[in-house]
Write a protein that holds these residues in place. Structure first.
Motif, mmCIF file in Angstrom:
data_model
loop_
_atom_site.group_PDB
_atom_site.id
_atom_site.type_symbol
_atom_site.label_atom_id
_atom_site.label_comp_id
_atom_site.label_asym_id
_atom_site.label_seq_id
_atom_site.Cartn_x
_atom_site.Cartn_y
_atom_site.Cartn_z
ATOM 1 N N ASP A 27 0.552 -1.173 0.085
ATOM 2 C CA ASP A 27 -0.108 0.016 -0.019
ATOM 3 C C ASP A 27 0.907 1.096 -0.014
ATOM 4 O OD1 ASP A 27 -1.571 2.066 0.406
ATOM 5 O OD2 ASP A 27 -2.922 1.191 2.080
ATOM 6 N N PRO A 28 1.019 1.957 -0.992
ATOM 7 C CA PRO A 28 1.713 3.198 -1.039
ATOM 8 C C PRO A 28 1.506 4.282 -0.193
ATOM 9 C CG PRO A 28 0.387 2.897 -3.376
ATOM 10 C CD PRO A 28 0.003 1.800 -2.304
ATOM 11 N N SER A 29 0.188 4.391 0.349
ATOM 12 C CA SER A 29 0.020 5.475 1.364
ATOM 13 C C SER A 29 0.688 5.015 2.692
ATOM 14 C CB SER A 29 -1.564 5.444 1.525
ATOM 15 O OG SER A 29 -1.919 4.485 2.326
ATOM 16 N N LEU A 30 1.369 3.999 3.061
ATOM 17 C CA LEU A 30 1.731 3.437 4.292
ATOM 18 C C LEU A 30 3.299 3.536 4.095
ATOM 19 C CD1 LEU A 30 -0.145 0.371 5.103
ATOM 20 C CD2 LEU A 30 -0.360 2.688 6.241
ATOM 21 N N GLU A 31 3.705 3.873 2.850
ATOM 22 C CA GLU A 31 5.372 3.856 2.409
ATOM 23 C C GLU A 31 5.821 5.208 3.426
ATOM 24 O OE1 GLU A 31 6.139 3.448 -1.631
ATOM 25 O OE2 GLU A 31 8.124 4.573 -1.315
ATOM 26 N N ARG A 33 5.552 5.572 6.420
ATOM 27 C CA ARG A 33 4.803 5.454 7.762
ATOM 28 C C ARG A 33 5.144 4.090 8.843
ATOM 29 N NH1 ARG A 33 -0.915 6.133 6.355
ATOM 30 N NH2 ARG A 33 -1.264 6.028 8.678
ATOM 31 N N LEU A 70 -5.029 -1.095 10.445
ATOM 32 C CA LEU A 70 -4.831 0.108 9.908
ATOM 33 C C LEU A 70 -5.567 1.043 10.832
ATOM 34 C CD1 LEU A 70 -6.213 -0.309 6.129
ATOM 35 C CD2 LEU A 70 -3.989 0.109 7.140
ATOM 36 N N THR A 74 -3.141 4.327 12.387
ATOM 37 C CA THR A 74 -3.558 5.626 12.322
ATOM 38 C C THR A 74 -3.384 6.180 13.888
ATOM 39 O OG1 THR A 74 -4.912 5.282 10.724
ATOM 40 C CG2 THR A 74 -5.424 7.107 11.921
#
Ligand code: FES
Length: 76
Positions: A27-31, A33, A70, A74
Motif C-alpha cells: 500500500d503506497p499510502s503506508l510507505e 509511515r 489500519l 492511524t
C-alpha cells in the motif's frame, strides 16, 4: 514511524496473516509511515481462535483484520 510486526506462523498465516502482510507491504499510502516486519510466532495466544496476530507498536492485536490494523496504525 509505526512498528508493525505480522505473525506469519502457521496458524496466523492460515487465518489471514499473509494477506494482511501483503496489503501493508504494497500500500503506497503506508510507505514511510510504518516499519514492517514478520515474526514466526509470538509464542502466545496462537490458538486458532486468536489468529491472526499482529503487533502495532508493541500492542498485540488478536483476530486481526486489515481494518483493525489500519486503525491501530492511524492511532500510532
Ligand atoms: S502462529 Fe502466530 S502467534 Fe503463533
Amino acid at each position: 514511524m509505526v512498528e508493525v510486526i505480522v505473525c506469519v506462523g502457521t496458524d496466523c498465516s492460515y487465518k489471514g496473516g499473509l494477506q494482511i502482510y501483503d496489503f501493508l507491504e504494497h500500500d503506497p499510502s503506508l510507505e514511510g509511515r510504518i516499519n514492517l516486519a514478520t515474526a514466526k510466532c509470538f509464542n502466545r495466544a496462537c490458538k486458532p481462535d486468536n489468529a491472526p496476530l499482529v503487533s502495532v507498536n508493541g500492542k498485540i492485536i488478536g483476530r486481526a483484520t486489515l481494518d483493525k490494523v489500519l486503525a491501530a496504525i492511524t492511532e500510532g
